[in-house]
Design an enzyme around this catalytic site. Structure first.
Site, mmCIF file in Angstrom:
data_model
loop_
_atom_site.group_PDB
_atom_site.id
_atom_site.type_symbol
_atom_site.label_atom_id
_atom_site.label_comp_id
_atom_site.label_asym_id
_atom_site.label_seq_id
_atom_site.Cartn_x
_atom_site.Cartn_y
_atom_site.Cartn_z
ATOM 1 N N ARG A 1 0.851 -1.192 0.000
ATOM 2 C CA ARG A 1 0.000 0.000 0.000
ATOM 3 C C ARG A 1 0.887 1.243 0.000
ATOM 4 O O ARG A 1 1.947 1.262 0.633
ATOM 5 C CB ARG A 1 -0.908 0.032 1.236
ATOM 6 C CG ARG A 1 -2.061 -0.956 1.209
ATOM 7 C CD ARG A 1 -3.096 -0.606 0.134
ATOM 8 N NE ARG A 1 -4.232 -1.519 0.126
ATOM 9 C CZ ARG A 1 -4.381 -2.553 -0.701
ATOM 10 N NH1 ARG A 1 -3.452 -2.822 -1.603
ATOM 11 N NH2 ARG A 1 -5.461 -3.296 -0.653
ATOM 12 N N HIS B 1 -0.732 0.002 -9.905
ATOM 13 C CA HIS B 1 -1.408 -0.943 -8.988
ATOM 14 C C HIS B 1 -1.882 -2.180 -9.765
ATOM 15 O O HIS B 1 -3.073 -2.501 -9.821
ATOM 16 C CB HIS B 1 -2.595 -0.272 -8.281
ATOM 17 C CG HIS B 1 -3.027 -1.013 -7.046
ATOM 18 N ND1 HIS B 1 -3.428 -0.378 -5.894
ATOM 19 C CD2 HIS B 1 -3.104 -2.333 -6.764
ATOM 20 C CE1 HIS B 1 -3.754 -1.274 -4.969
ATOM 21 N NE2 HIS B 1 -3.556 -2.481 -5.480
HETATM 22 P P1 NDP Z 1 -1.644 -11.700 4.789
HETATM 23 O O1 NDP Z 1 -2.624 -11.170 5.787
HETATM 24 O O2 NDP Z 1 -1.788 -13.111 4.347
HETATM 25 O O3 NDP Z 1 -0.151 -11.540 5.358
HETATM 26 C C1 NDP Z 1 0.265 -10.427 6.079
HETATM 27 C C2 NDP Z 1 1.673 -10.667 6.603
HETATM 28 O O4 NDP Z 1 2.144 -9.449 7.207
HETATM 29 C C3 NDP Z 1 1.742 -11.746 7.678
HETATM 30 O O5 NDP Z 1 2.921 -12.497 7.555
HETATM 31 C C4 NDP Z 1 1.775 -10.918 8.968
HETATM 32 O O6 NDP Z 1 2.426 -11.566 10.061
HETATM 33 C C5 NDP Z 1 2.586 -9.725 8.521
HETATM 34 N N1 NDP Z 1 2.337 -8.581 9.401
HETATM 35 C C6 NDP Z 1 1.195 -7.923 9.653
HETATM 36 N N2 NDP Z 1 1.376 -6.936 10.543
HETATM 37 C C7 NDP Z 1 2.686 -6.969 10.869
HETATM 38 C C8 NDP Z 1 3.490 -6.210 11.760
HETATM 39 N N3 NDP Z 1 2.981 -5.219 12.489
HETATM 40 N N4 NDP Z 1 4.797 -6.527 11.844
HETATM 41 C C9 NDP Z 1 5.326 -7.536 11.128
HETATM 42 N N5 NDP Z 1 4.616 -8.309 10.270
HETATM 43 C C10 NDP Z 1 3.310 -8.021 10.147
HETATM 44 O O7 NDP Z 1 -1.709 -10.708 3.549
HETATM 45 P P2 NDP Z 1 -1.427 -11.034 2.005
HETATM 46 O O8 NDP Z 1 -0.087 -11.657 1.897
HETATM 47 O O9 NDP Z 1 -2.567 -11.720 1.381
HETATM 48 O O10 NDP Z 1 -1.412 -9.546 1.402
HETATM 49 C C11 NDP Z 1 -0.519 -8.560 1.891
HETATM 50 C C12 NDP Z 1 -0.899 -7.189 1.372
HETATM 51 O O11 NDP Z 1 -0.586 -7.073 -0.004
HETATM 52 C C13 NDP Z 1 -2.390 -6.849 1.419
HETATM 53 O O12 NDP Z 1 -2.791 -6.450 2.712
HETATM 54 C C14 NDP Z 1 -2.500 -5.731 0.399
HETATM 55 O O13 NDP Z 1 -2.294 -4.492 1.041
HETATM 56 C C15 NDP Z 1 -1.344 -5.999 -0.560
HETATM 57 N N6 NDP Z 1 -1.815 -6.391 -1.894
HETATM 58 C C16 NDP Z 1 -1.433 -5.640 -2.982
HETATM 59 C C17 NDP Z 1 -1.835 -5.999 -4.247
HETATM 60 C C18 NDP Z 1 -1.394 -5.224 -5.441
HETATM 61 O O14 NDP Z 1 -1.877 -5.453 -6.549
HETATM 62 N N7 NDP Z 1 -0.443 -4.318 -5.310
HETATM 63 C C19 NDP Z 1 -2.682 -7.165 -4.482
HETATM 64 C C20 NDP Z 1 -3.011 -7.883 -3.283
HETATM 65 C C21 NDP Z 1 -2.592 -7.491 -2.048
HETATM 66 P P3 NDP Z 1 1.843 -12.918 10.704
HETATM 67 O O15 NDP Z 1 2.154 -13.978 9.666
HETATM 68 O O16 NDP Z 1 2.610 -13.093 11.936
HETATM 69 O O17 NDP Z 1 0.372 -12.689 10.886
HETATM 70 C C1 OXD Z 2 -5.742 -6.144 -3.021
HETATM 71 C C2 OXD Z 2 -5.270 -5.237 -4.062
HETATM 72 O O1 OXD Z 2 -5.658 -5.797 -1.839
HETATM 73 O O2 OXD Z 2 -5.563 -5.474 -5.251
HETATM 74 O O3 OXD Z 2 -6.203 -7.242 -3.371
HETATM 75 O O4 OXD Z 2 -4.551 -4.279 -3.757
#
Ligand code: NDP
Ligand code: OXD
Length: 306
Positions: free
Chosen positions: A221, A269
């Site tokens: 993000r 994006h």
């Molecule tokens: P998940 O919820 O599966 O994974 C999130 C990860 O971040 C987990 O490993 C979590 O740790 C870690 N995390 C969260 N908070 C913290 C913190 N404070 N400190 C350290 N680690 C932290 O999310 P996804 O992998 O599915 O997606 C990640 C992000 O990617 C989405 O939230 C979205 O914003 C972005 N995205 C962007 C897209 C694009 O097209 N650019 C498309 C899709 C998603 P833990 O494993 O311990 O819970």
């Molecule tokens: C998502 C994205 O969060 O597309 O899936 O950014």
């Protein structure tokens, strides 16, 4: 079962048709103000009015992985918030990130610039060991990306909230290990969810901890990154470049310096797109599971923020 669809900036018809095919016994319709209460909703950036009216929702299905925008709203009291759980996004994210890392590591931008001047240039091979890659966030997307990078023999580090074991990836976890993680990396890939804990996490202090000649890939993000801090560190030479797919304001405003900075690559994006068929199959399966009272994956914890 009544299903309502309320997705801003998304053509409703193909989604409605797909949901009707996947849920032949359900009544599926596009939300209109004042519509009767539904059991489940498929949403992306819905207006607050929708959530205020749809007070009986059991499931609120976000057609994306990130729920930061949804969690800013006042949610119906009993609705389970469900994010997309991969649904074809992790392979796209792995492609995008590996492409960006390899393009930088192999200096393909430099070759392209030389070719534009018909110049047959030769560059000294760089050592993979000098390009450790750090993946922030080892969830559904981050883990797939970390594993894909290992396939190219890059040293890979990962950082998550709770400790994670991924073969070949050096794990770091929690706020106490953030600085050590950053200091181990030269290329940084951000795949964190946007939460109060992670907003502005890519800032002057943290990015300065990367090894000299660092490279930043932000695919999570825009609000994770402090824009001016990135530019300052590129301009003072600590960072070599950045690939950015997400921005504080989207579309990225025409006057934003990221568009024209010589060492920033911008994409709109697009690193991992929501794929309609995969998403509908996943969402329909989960709606039916919830109706049967079965557990489902991809539940969001609104307090944790992801
Ligand atoms: P998940 O919820 O599966 O994974 C999130 C990860 O971040 C987990 O490993 C979590 O740790 C870690 N995390 C969260 N908070 C913290 C913190 N404070 N400190 C350290 N680690 C932290 O999310 P996804 O992998 O599915 O997606 C990640 C992000 O990617 C989405 O939230 C979205 O914003 C972005 N995205 C962007 C897209 C694009 O097209 N650019 C498309 C899709 C998603 P833990 O494993 O311990 O819970
Ligand atoms: C998502 C994205 O969060 O597309 O899936 O950014």
């Amino acid at each position: 079962m009544n299903v309502t669809f309320c997705c801003t900036d998304t053509k409703a018809e193909p989604w409605l048709a797909g949901l009707r095919m996947a849920l032949p016994h359900a009544h599926v319709s596009e939300w209109q103000p004042g519509a009767p209460p539904a059991d489940h909703a498929v949403v992306w950036a819905p207006p607050q009015q929708f959530l205020d009216e749809q007070t009986r929702l059991k499931g609120l299905f976000n057609i994306g992985a990130g729920v930061d925008a949804l969690l800013k709203l006042r949610l119906p009291p009993h609705a389970k918030v469900v994010r997309l759980d991969d649904a074809g996004m992790s392979v796209q994210m792995a492609e995008y990130v590996c492409h960006a890392v390899i393009r930088h590591f192999r200096e393909f931008d430099g070759y392209e610039a030389d070719v534009a001047h018909s110049k047959w240039s030769y560059r000294k091979p760089r050592m993979r060991a000098d390009f450790p890659v750090g993946v922030m966030g080892l969830g559904v997307l981050g883990e797939r990306v970390a594993r894909a990078l290992r396939q190219f023999d890059f040293p890979v580090h990962g950082w998550s909230r709770s400790p994670k074991t991924i073969e070949g990836v050096v794990g770091h976890s929690g706020a106490a290990q953030l600085d050590g993680f950053l200091a181990s990396c030269r290329v940084l890939v951000n795949l964190l969810p946007l939460t109060p804990d992670t907003r502005d996490i890519l800032n002057h202090r943290t990015l300065s901890l990367l090894r000299p000649g660092g490279y930043v890939i932000n695919v999570a993000r825009g609000a994770h990154l402090v824009d001016d801090d990135l530019i300052a560190l590129l301009d003072n030479g600590h960072l070599a470049g950045a690939t950015l797919d997400v921005f504080r304001t989207e579309p990225l405003p025409a006057a934003h310096p990221f568009w024209t900075h010589p060492r920033i690559t911008v994409t709109p994006h697009t690193s991992a797109r929501t794929l309609r068929e995969e998403s509908i199959a996943q969402i329909a399966g989960k709606m039916l599971a919830l109706e049967r009272g079965e557990p489902i994956a991809g539940l969001v914890d609104p307090v944790r923020g992801y």
